[in-house]
Design a protein around this motif. Sequence first.
Motif, mmCIF file in Angstrom:
data_model
loop_
_atom_site.group_PDB
_atom_site.id
_atom_site.type_symbol
_atom_site.label_atom_id
_atom_site.label_comp_id
_atom_site.label_asym_id
_atom_site.label_seq_id
_atom_site.Cartn_x
_atom_site.Cartn_y
_atom_site.Cartn_z
ATOM 1 N N GLN A 47 0.839 -1.201 0.000
ATOM 2 C CA GLN A 47 0.000 0.000 0.000
ATOM 3 C C GLN A 47 0.874 1.250 0.000
ATOM 4 O OE1 GLN A 47 -2.356 -0.289 3.544
ATOM 5 N NE2 GLN A 47 -3.665 -1.913 2.757
ATOM 6 N N GLY A 48 1.907 1.204 0.826
ATOM 7 C CA GLY A 48 2.827 2.331 0.901
ATOM 8 C C GLY A 48 3.483 2.535 -0.448
ATOM 9 N N GLY A 49 4.123 3.663 -0.620
ATOM 10 C CA GLY A 49 4.663 3.996 -1.931
ATOM 11 C C GLY A 49 6.121 3.639 -2.088
ATOM 12 N N ILE A 50 6.791 4.438 -2.877
ATOM 13 C CA ILE A 50 8.208 4.237 -3.140
ATOM 14 C C ILE A 50 8.905 5.580 -2.924
ATOM 15 C CG2 ILE A 50 7.891 4.623 -5.630
ATOM 16 C CD1 ILE A 50 10.097 2.466 -6.042
ATOM 17 N N ALA A 51 9.970 5.564 -2.142
ATOM 18 C CA ALA A 51 10.626 6.804 -1.711
ATOM 19 C C ALA A 51 11.738 7.207 -2.677
ATOM 20 C CB ALA A 51 11.203 6.623 -0.312
ATOM 21 N N ALA A 52 11.785 8.495 -2.995
ATOM 22 C CA ALA A 52 12.877 9.029 -3.808
ATOM 23 C C ALA A 52 12.885 10.554 -3.703
ATOM 24 C CB ALA A 52 12.725 8.616 -5.275
ATOM 25 N N ALA A 53 14.078 11.129 -3.763
ATOM 26 C CA ALA A 53 14.224 12.587 -3.657
ATOM 27 C C ALA A 53 13.990 13.215 -5.018
ATOM 28 C CB ALA A 53 15.616 12.932 -3.133
ATOM 29 N N VAL A 54 12.711 13.380 -5.391
ATOM 30 C CA VAL A 54 12.359 13.808 -6.740
ATOM 31 C C VAL A 54 12.130 15.320 -6.865
ATOM 32 C CG1 VAL A 54 11.360 11.571 -7.327
ATOM 33 C CG2 VAL A 54 9.903 13.352 -6.346
ATOM 34 N N THR A 55 12.106 16.048 -5.742
ATOM 35 C CA THR A 55 11.828 17.488 -5.810
ATOM 36 C C THR A 55 13.093 18.314 -5.577
ATOM 37 O OG1 THR A 55 11.336 17.704 -3.446
ATOM 38 C CG2 THR A 55 9.517 17.062 -4.900
ATOM 39 N N LYS A 56 13.026 19.598 -5.946
ATOM 40 C CA LYS A 56 14.153 20.492 -5.727
ATOM 41 C C LYS A 56 14.385 20.744 -4.240
ATOM 42 C CE LYS A 56 13.585 22.955 -10.123
ATOM 43 N NZ LYS A 56 13.305 24.260 -10.772
ATOM 44 N N GLU A 57 13.311 20.609 -3.464
ATOM 45 C CA GLU A 57 13.423 20.831 -2.011
ATOM 46 C C GLU A 57 14.089 19.656 -1.301
ATOM 47 O OE1 GLU A 57 10.662 23.269 -3.963
ATOM 48 O OE2 GLU A 57 10.478 21.094 -3.717
ATOM 49 N N ASP A 58 14.175 18.545 -1.971
ATOM 50 C CA ASP A 58 14.739 17.326 -1.385
ATOM 51 C C ASP A 58 16.086 17.033 -2.042
ATOM 52 O OD1 ASP A 58 14.884 15.107 0.245
ATOM 53 O OD2 ASP A 58 13.272 13.994 -0.753
ATOM 54 N N HIS A 59 16.859 16.144 -1.419
ATOM 55 C CA HIS A 59 18.159 15.764 -1.965
ATOM 56 C C HIS A 59 18.434 14.332 -1.538
ATOM 57 C CE1 HIS A 59 22.555 15.696 -2.583
ATOM 58 N NE2 HIS A 59 22.348 16.705 -3.431
ATOM 59 N N TRP A 60 19.183 13.600 -2.369
ATOM 60 C CA TRP A 60 19.471 12.214 -2.027
ATOM 61 C C TRP A 60 20.186 12.098 -0.689
ATOM 62 C CZ3 TRP A 60 24.367 10.554 -1.072
ATOM 63 C CH2 TRP A 60 25.440 11.244 -1.650
ATOM 64 N N LEU A 61 20.961 13.120 -0.309
ATOM 65 C CA LEU A 61 21.645 13.079 0.992
ATOM 66 C C LEU A 61 20.643 13.099 2.152
ATOM 67 C CD1 LEU A 61 24.844 15.306 0.749
ATOM 68 C CD2 LEU A 61 24.707 12.929 1.553
ATOM 69 N N ASP A 62 19.550 13.839 2.002
ATOM 70 C CA ASP A 62 18.521 13.858 3.046
ATOM 71 C C ASP A 62 17.866 12.488 3.171
ATOM 72 O OD1 ASP A 62 18.794 16.661 3.654
ATOM 73 O OD2 ASP A 62 17.747 17.084 1.783
ATOM 74 N N HIS A 63 17.586 11.880 2.036
ATOM 75 C CA HIS A 63 17.030 10.519 2.034
ATOM 76 C C HIS A 63 18.034 9.542 2.656
ATOM 77 C CE1 HIS A 63 14.957 7.178 -0.578
ATOM 78 N NE2 HIS A 63 14.817 6.971 0.708
ATOM 79 N N PHE A 64 19.290 9.727 2.341
ATOM 80 C CA PHE A 64 20.367 8.900 2.881
ATOM 81 C C PHE A 64 20.406 8.972 4.409
ATOM 82 C CE2 PHE A 64 24.870 8.963 4.309
ATOM 83 C CZ PHE A 64 25.263 7.676 3.952
ATOM 84 N N PHE A 65 20.393 10.169 4.957
ATOM 85 C CA PHE A 65 20.485 10.319 6.409
ATOM 86 C C PHE A 65 19.216 9.833 7.119
ATOM 87 C CE2 PHE A 65 23.862 13.537 5.378
ATOM 88 C CZ PHE A 65 24.898 12.853 6.004
ATOM 89 N N ASP A 66 18.056 10.001 6.502
ATOM 90 C CA ASP A 66 16.826 9.456 7.087
ATOM 91 C C ASP A 66 16.879 7.936 7.131
ATOM 92 O OD1 ASP A 66 15.814 11.954 7.478
ATOM 93 O OD2 ASP A 66 14.337 11.876 5.854
ATOM 94 N N THR A 67 17.449 7.342 6.091
ATOM 95 C CA THR A 67 17.571 5.881 6.040
ATOM 96 C C THR A 67 18.515 5.372 7.119
ATOM 97 O OG1 THR A 67 17.131 5.871 3.651
ATOM 98 C CG2 THR A 67 18.189 3.919 4.570
ATOM 99 N N LEU A 68 19.636 6.063 7.313
ATOM 100 C CA LEU A 68 20.596 5.670 8.349
ATOM 101 C C LEU A 68 19.995 5.823 9.742
ATOM 102 C CD1 LEU A 68 24.027 7.185 7.182
ATOM 103 C CD2 LEU A 68 23.070 4.922 6.718
ATOM 104 N N ALA A 69 19.249 6.895 9.958
ATOM 105 C CA ALA A 69 18.642 7.124 11.274
ATOM 106 C C ALA A 69 17.637 6.034 11.602
ATOM 107 C CB ALA A 69 17.968 8.493 11.306
ATOM 108 N N ALA A 70 16.807 5.664 10.640
ATOM 109 C CA ALA A 70 15.828 4.607 10.866
ATOM 110 C C ALA A 70 16.525 3.266 11.090
ATOM 111 C CB ALA A 70 14.870 4.496 9.679
#
Length: 521
Positions: A47-70
Amino acid sequence: MKVRQSDVLIIGSGIAGLMVAELLSSHKNVTIITKSKWKHSNSRLAQGGIAAAVTKEDHWLDHFFDTLAAGDEHNSEEMTRLLVKEGLEMVKHLIQIGVPFDRNESGELILAQEGAHRIRRILHAGGDATGHAIVSTLFERVSKHTTIIEEEMVVDLIVENECCQGAWTINSAGEKTFYSSPSVVLAAGGAGGLYPVTSNDASVTGDGFAIAYRAGAKLADLEFVQFHPTMLVCNGQAQGLISEAVRGEGAVLVTESGERLMIGVHEQEDLAPRDVVSRAIFHKIQEGEQVYLDIKDVSNFHERFPTISEMCKKNGIDLQKGLLPVMPGAHFNMGGVSTDQKGRTTLSNLYAVGEVAHTGVHGANRLASNSLLEGIVFAKQAANAILTNGNSRSSSTVPSFAALKSNHYPSKKEIQKVMEKYVGIIRTKQGLQPAVQWFESYLKRISARSIYEEVSIDDVTKLNMLTSGWLIASAALRRTESRGGHYRSDYPLKDQLRWHQQTIYFQKDNQFSHNELVNVR
C-alpha cells in the motif's frame, strides 16, 4: 524427470524478480518460477509507496540520512548511498514505462510523508495501491518475452564446487523438474508467514532463506524483523494492513480512553520508526487495552485510501466513527542472503535481490517505502552483472536429487505459535533458548540425507519454515543488545551503551562471526 534450460532463472515474481526480467528479457532467455500465482507477492500488496528525492526541495543526501537514522546505526553506508542515488533514476524508469503515479490537477507528482521521513518524498499510485500498479505494469511488459511458470516450488538449488548450476522443483502433482541455468536470481521474498499475524502474502514463508542456507550461501542480520504497527483488527484477528501513509496524512494512535499513545514516547510521535511504534502498541495490548488509529483529521479518507476503506467496510468497521482498531504484525525482514553491490551472493552464479537479500541498506530497521526501491535498484545492479558476465555454460548433467527427509513435521500453526511467543516483538534469553532447541529437535530428526521419493509443496514449506525459524531465533539469541527490529528486554536500550555488536553471519558447515559453529546434524 523433466529438464529445462534457461539463460537466467528467476525464483520469485515480486517487484525485484520482475525488474530483473524487465532489464534482461530483450537480451537473454529468461524463466521465472513462482510458488503460487504470479500475483501472490508482498510487492503487489504494498500500500505504501516508493521513496525518492524527486523534488528540488529534497536531496538524495537527506534521504540517505533518514535511512541511516531509521536503521539505528547498522546500515552499510556504501550500499545505502547507492540505494538513494540510483533510486532516483530507477523511479524515473518506472515513470517512463508507464507506472501511473498519482498527480495533482497540474500534473505534478503528489508526494506523501511516512514514518521517520523528514520530508514528503513518497510516490503513490492509486492512492494506496502502489505495489499493485508497479507490479502490474512490469508483468504486462515482462510476460510478452519471458517464460513464467506458476504453482511450482523450488526445493533446492543445485550447487557444484560452490557454483550454482540451477535448481530443482516440484509442482502440485509432485512432478520434479531440473532447471539448468548459468545465472540464478533468488527473489523469493521474506519470512512474514512464520508469524500468525502478518501483512505478508500467505505464500511468503522464508523459502529463500532456507534454500540459500542449505545451498551453503552466507546469510546475515536475520534477527532484525520489522513489525508493522498498524494491522486492522476485527474480532481479535488481523484483517489487513493500514498504510503508514495514513499517519503521514494526520491520523494518530489513541488508547481506549482517547489519550494520544505516542506523546512523550518519541520526538517524531506517530511518525516514529516502526519498531518504536510497534512496541508502544504491543505494551498497551499486553496491558489489556485496545489501541485505535484515529483518522478523524484525515481529509478525503475514502478517496485517498480506497483499498483501506474497502477493507474496513468489508470487516464491518464504521469509518464515520473515525477509529480503526489496530495491532502490530510481522512485516519485513532486514536480514537475508548476503550480497555485494551487484547482487552477487557468496556462491558463484547465484544472485539475490529484494527482501530475500541482505544488502545492508535497511540496517536494523527499514525506513518506510524503501523496500520497493531496494527491489528495483538492486535488480538493475544484478541485471548489469549478469549481462557483463556473458553466457557461461551451466551443467547439463541431471544431478541426484538429495534433500532432507520429509517426516515428523510440526504444523504451520505450531511453528507460528513458537515464533510469536519467543521470537516476536519482545525477546529474552529465557524464551529464545527453548525456541532454538525446539527447532533443532525437528531439524535433527530430519537431517539424514535421502533421495526424495514423494514430497509435497506443503512438506517443503514446513521444512523451510523450520529452517528459517531456527535461523532467526538463533541469530536473536546471539545478539545481546537491543537495536531496531531486534528488542531484548534482558538488554533494554535504557540500560546499555550504544555499542555496536558486529554482524552475525550464518553459513552451513561454516562459522558465525563469533566463531560459534553453525551445524545442524
